[in-house]
Each structure stands twice: as structure tokens, then as C-alpha cells.
Design a protein around this motif. Structure first.
Motif, PDB file in Angstrom:
ATOM      1  N   SER A  77       0.825  -1.221   0.000  1.00 24.45           N
ATOM      2  CA  SER A  77       0.000   0.000   0.000  1.00 24.45           C
ATOM      3  C   SER A  77       0.853   1.262   0.000  1.00 24.45           C
ATOM      4  O   SER A  77       0.451   2.279  -0.543  1.00 24.45           O
ATOM      5  CB  SER A  77      -0.974   0.014   1.172  1.00 24.45           C
ATOM      6  OG  SER A  77      -0.282   0.039   2.392  1.00 24.45           O
ATOM      7  N   LYS A  78       2.037   1.207   0.574  1.00 25.38           N
ATOM      8  CA  LYS A  78       2.902   2.392   0.566  1.00 25.38           C
ATOM      9  C   LYS A  78       3.417   2.709  -0.838  1.00 25.38           C
ATOM     10  O   LYS A  78       3.790   3.841  -1.116  1.00 25.38           O
ATOM     11  CB  LYS A  78       4.060   2.242   1.543  1.00 25.38           C
ATOM     12  CG  LYS A  78       5.040   1.167   1.175  1.00 25.38           C
ATOM     13  CD  LYS A  78       6.145   1.047   2.191  1.00 25.38           C
ATOM     14  CE  LYS A  78       7.054  -0.098   1.770  1.00 25.38           C
ATOM     15  NZ  LYS A  78       8.101  -0.341   2.707  1.00 25.38           N
ATOM     16  N   ASP A  79       3.419   1.729  -1.729  1.00 26.53           N
ATOM     17  CA  ASP A  79       3.853   1.929  -3.114  1.00 26.53           C
ATOM     18  C   ASP A  79       2.686   2.202  -4.055  1.00 26.53           C
ATOM     19  O   ASP A  79       2.872   2.265  -5.263  1.00 26.53           O
ATOM     20  CB  ASP A  79       4.599   0.689  -3.617  1.00 26.53           C
ATOM     21  CG  ASP A  79       5.860   0.427  -2.828  1.00 26.53           C
ATOM     22  OD1 ASP A  79       6.467   1.393  -2.337  1.00 26.53           O
ATOM     23  OD2 ASP A  79       6.233  -0.756  -2.697  1.00 26.53           O
ATOM     24  N   PHE A  80       1.520   2.370  -3.506  1.00 33.70           N
ATOM     25  CA  PHE A  80       0.304   2.442  -4.313  1.00 33.70           C
ATOM     26  C   PHE A  80       0.337   3.532  -5.382  1.00 33.70           C
ATOM     27  O   PHE A  80       0.017   3.294  -6.525  1.00 33.70           O
ATOM     28  CB  PHE A  80      -0.909   2.650  -3.407  1.00 33.70           C
ATOM     29  CG  PHE A  80      -2.200   2.619  -4.147  1.00 33.70           C
ATOM     30  CD1 PHE A  80      -2.627   1.461  -4.738  1.00 33.70           C
ATOM     31  CD2 PHE A  80      -2.972   3.744  -4.261  1.00 33.70           C
ATOM     32  CE1 PHE A  80      -3.818   1.419  -5.429  1.00 33.70           C
ATOM     33  CE2 PHE A  80      -4.161   3.721  -4.944  1.00 33.70           C
ATOM     34  CZ  PHE A  80      -4.582   2.550  -5.530  1.00 33.70           C
ATOM     35  N   PHE A  81       0.731   4.738  -5.025  1.00 34.96           N
ATOM     36  CA  PHE A  81       0.700   5.843  -5.975  1.00 34.96           C
ATOM     37  C   PHE A  81       2.019   6.020  -6.737  1.00 34.96           C
ATOM     38  O   PHE A  81       2.101   6.822  -7.644  1.00 34.96           O
ATOM     39  CB  PHE A  81       0.354   7.153  -5.266  1.00 34.96           C
ATOM     40  CG  PHE A  81      -1.058   7.188  -4.779  1.00 34.96           C
ATOM     41  CD1 PHE A  81      -2.116   7.352  -5.666  1.00 34.96           C
ATOM     42  CD2 PHE A  81      -1.348   7.037  -3.437  1.00 34.96           C
ATOM     43  CE1 PHE A  81      -3.426   7.374  -5.225  1.00 34.96           C
ATOM     44  CE2 PHE A  81      -2.663   7.064  -2.990  1.00 34.96           C
ATOM     45  CZ  PHE A  81      -3.694   7.240  -3.891  1.00 34.96           C
ATOM     46  N   SER A  82       3.056   5.270  -6.373  1.00 34.21           N
ATOM     47  CA  SER A  82       4.368   5.555  -6.939  1.00 34.21           C
ATOM     48  C   SER A  82       4.802   4.656  -8.092  1.00 34.21           C
ATOM     49  O   SER A  82       5.724   5.006  -8.802  1.00 34.21           O
ATOM     50  CB  SER A  82       5.416   5.492  -5.827  1.00 34.21           C
ATOM     51  OG  SER A  82       5.457   4.204  -5.274  1.00 34.21           O
ATOM     52  N   GLU A  83       4.191   3.523  -8.278  1.00 33.88           N
ATOM     53  CA  GLU A  83       4.655   2.589  -9.298  1.00 33.88           C
ATOM     54  C   GLU A  83       3.723   2.548 -10.499  1.00 33.88           C
ATOM     55  O   GLU A  83       2.563   2.938 -10.417  1.00 33.88           O
ATOM     56  CB  GLU A  83       4.765   1.190  -8.697  1.00 33.88           C
ATOM     57  CG  GLU A  83       5.805   1.091  -7.598  1.00 33.88           C
ATOM     58  CD  GLU A  83       5.946  -0.326  -7.085  1.00 33.88           C
ATOM     59  OE1 GLU A  83       5.493  -1.257  -7.758  1.00 33.88           O
ATOM     60  OE2 GLU A  83       6.510  -0.478  -6.003  1.00 33.88           O
ATOM     61  N   ASN A  84       4.251   2.045 -11.606  1.00 30.69           N
ATOM     62  CA  ASN A  84       3.398   1.825 -12.778  1.00 30.69           C
ATOM     63  C   ASN A  84       2.415   0.709 -12.467  1.00 30.69           C
ATOM     64  O   ASN A  84       2.777  -0.302 -11.878  1.00 30.69           O
ATOM     65  CB  ASN A  84       4.250   1.431 -13.998  1.00 30.69           C
ATOM     66  CG  ASN A  84       5.089   2.578 -14.488  1.00 30.69           C
ATOM     67  OD1 ASN A  84       4.710   3.739 -14.348  1.00 30.69           O
ATOM     68  ND2 ASN A  84       6.238   2.265 -15.056  1.00 30.69           N
ATOM     69  N   ARG A  85       1.205   0.916 -12.867  1.00 26.20           N
ATOM     70  CA  ARG A  85       0.132  -0.023 -12.553  1.00 26.20           C
ATOM     71  C   ARG A  85      -0.575  -0.479 -13.816  1.00 26.20           C
ATOM     72  O   ARG A  85      -0.498   0.160 -14.858  1.00 26.20           O
ATOM     73  CB  ARG A  85      -0.896   0.653 -11.636  1.00 26.20           C
ATOM     74  CG  ARG A  85      -0.339   1.060 -10.318  1.00 26.20           C
ATOM     75  CD  ARG A  85      -0.285  -0.166  -9.422  1.00 26.20           C
ATOM     76  NE  ARG A  85       0.607   0.102  -8.322  1.00 26.20           N
ATOM     77  CZ  ARG A  85       1.616  -0.681  -7.988  1.00 26.20           C
ATOM     78  NH1 ARG A  85       1.852  -1.776  -8.627  1.00 26.20           N
ATOM     79  NH2 ARG A  85       2.400  -0.378  -6.999  1.00 26.20           N
ATOM     80  N   HIS A  86      -1.300  -1.560 -13.658  1.00 25.58           N
ATOM     81  CA  HIS A  86      -2.170  -2.055 -14.721  1.00 25.58           C
ATOM     82  C   HIS A  86      -3.171  -0.941 -15.067  1.00 25.58           C
ATOM     83  O   HIS A  86      -3.580  -0.182 -14.177  1.00 25.58           O
ATOM     84  CB  HIS A  86      -2.901  -3.302 -14.223  1.00 25.58           C
ATOM     85  CG  HIS A  86      -3.743  -3.972 -15.238  1.00 25.58           C
ATOM     86  ND1 HIS A  86      -5.027  -3.582 -15.508  1.00 25.58           N
ATOM     87  CD2 HIS A  86      -3.470  -5.017 -16.071  1.00 25.58           C
ATOM     88  CE1 HIS A  86      -5.537  -4.352 -16.445  1.00 25.58           C
ATOM     89  NE2 HIS A  86      -4.607  -5.227 -16.809  1.00 25.58           N
ATOM     90  N   PRO A  87      -3.599  -0.815 -16.327  1.00 23.97           N
ATOM     91  CA  PRO A  87      -4.558   0.244 -16.700  1.00 23.97           C
ATOM     92  C   PRO A  87      -5.834   0.243 -15.849  1.00 23.97           C
ATOM     93  O   PRO A  87      -6.362   1.312 -15.521  1.00 23.97           O
ATOM     94  CB  PRO A  87      -4.870  -0.062 -18.158  1.00 23.97           C
ATOM     95  CG  PRO A  87      -3.665  -0.785 -18.660  1.00 23.97           C
ATOM     96  CD  PRO A  87      -3.145  -1.574 -17.491  1.00 23.97           C
ATOM     97  N   TYR A  88      -6.312  -0.921 -15.448  1.00 29.05           N
ATOM     98  CA  TYR A  88      -7.512  -0.983 -14.610  1.00 29.05           C
ATOM     99  C   TYR A  88      -7.231  -0.363 -13.240  1.00 29.05           C
ATOM    100  O   TYR A  88      -8.045   0.387 -12.704  1.00 29.05           O
ATOM    101  CB  TYR A  88      -7.975  -2.434 -14.471  1.00 29.05           C
ATOM    102  CG  TYR A  88      -9.217  -2.586 -13.625  1.00 29.05           C
ATOM    103  CD1 TYR A  88     -10.459  -2.162 -14.100  1.00 29.05           C
ATOM    104  CD2 TYR A  88      -9.163  -3.154 -12.356  1.00 29.05           C
ATOM    105  CE1 TYR A  88     -11.604  -2.289 -13.332  1.00 29.05           C
ATOM    106  CE2 TYR A  88     -10.298  -3.294 -11.585  1.00 29.05           C
ATOM    107  CZ  TYR A  88     -11.511  -2.853 -12.075  1.00 29.05           C
ATOM    108  OH  TYR A  88     -12.643  -2.989 -11.317  1.00 29.05           O
ATOM    109  N   THR A  89      -6.069  -0.658 -12.672  1.00 27.52           N
ATOM    110  CA  THR A  89      -5.692  -0.077 -11.386  1.00 27.52           C
ATOM    111  C   THR A  89      -5.572   1.433 -11.508  1.00 27.52           C
ATOM    112  O   THR A  89      -5.998   2.169 -10.610  1.00 27.52           O
ATOM    113  CB  THR A  89      -4.370  -0.677 -10.886  1.00 27.52           C
ATOM    114  OG1 THR A  89      -4.489  -2.096 -10.858  1.00 27.52           O
ATOM    115  CG2 THR A  89      -4.019  -0.169  -9.507  1.00 27.52           C
ATOM    116  N   GLU A  90      -5.011   1.910 -12.607  1.00 26.22           N
ATOM    117  CA  GLU A  90      -4.887   3.347 -12.825  1.00 26.22           C
ATOM    118  C   GLU A  90      -6.265   4.015 -12.826  1.00 26.22           C
ATOM    119  O   GLU A  90      -6.433   5.098 -12.278  1.00 26.22           O
ATOM    120  CB  GLU A  90      -4.164   3.632 -14.150  1.00 26.22           C
ATOM    121  CG  GLU A  90      -2.692   3.265 -14.127  1.00 26.22           C
ATOM    122  CD  GLU A  90      -1.893   4.046 -13.101  1.00 26.22           C
ATOM    123  OE1 GLU A  90      -2.208   5.215 -12.825  1.00 26.22           O
ATOM    124  OE2 GLU A  90      -0.933   3.462 -12.566  1.00 26.22           O
TER     125      GLU A  90
END
Length: 98
Positions: A77-90
Motif C-alpha cells: 500500500s505504501k507503493d500504491f501511488f508511486s509505481e506503474n500499474r495495470h490500466p484498470y488499477t490506474e
């Protein structure tokens, strides 16, 4: 009442499926804070299921994102906003920020 019944048997895991989705925001906050307190006091873990990604980030140490029953993301959860994510997660993140 449902939470009290759930923890009365002293389980090691409590499954919380859309636990606060129909509650007023101030009541949601009280319930979530209570669950966090209980986590450390009675040594309980939660499987927190929700479409509210901000609530999930607040409550969980690790987050798994499912789309159509398939795991598309898994992260801290601490990396939630900082990493590249799947388009659905975005899309979920964008909805949380609106």
C-alpha cells in the motif's frame, strides 16, 4: 453488530466485504479506525474487499487488484501511488482522486 459478531469467536482472519460502503463518511471513518485499533489489540488480520481504493489503501498493508476474477496487480500500500500499474488499477486510482 456484524463486526461484533464476527470478532466474538476470536478468529485470526475477518473477511470484510464492502464493510462500509453504505455508511455515512464520518461513520465509515469511525468503523475503520476501530478496526485498526482491534487489529493490534486482538491480533486479527483482515481480508478487506472494496471498490473504494482509498479505503483499501488506508486499511491494508498489501493490495491485490482483480479484474473479471483475474489478478492484475499486487503491491504494498505504501507503493500504491508511486509505481506503474495495470490500466484498470490506474482507473481505480483516478476515481479515488476525484
Amino acid at each position: 453488530m456484524a463486526i461484533a459478531r464476527g470478532i466474538s469467536l476470536q478468529p485470526s482472519l475477518l473477511i470484510c466485504d464492502e464493510l462500509t460502503s453504505s455508511l455515512d463518511v464520518s461513520i465509515q471513518a469511525q468503523i475503520l479506525n476501530l478496526l485498526k485499533e482491534l487489529k493490534s489489540e486482538i491480533n486479527i488480520s483482515y481480508l478487506f474487499i472494496s471498490h473504494d481504493i482509498a479505503t483499501v489503501q488506508y486499511m491494508c498493508e498489501r493490495i491485490a487488484v482483480l479484474k473479471e476474477g483475474m489478478l492484475v496487480d499486487l503491491f504494498s500500500s505504501k507503493d500504491f501511488f508511486s509505481e506503474n500499474r495495470h490500466p484498470y488499477t490506474e482507473k481505480l486510482v483516478e476515481a479515488a482522486l476525484e
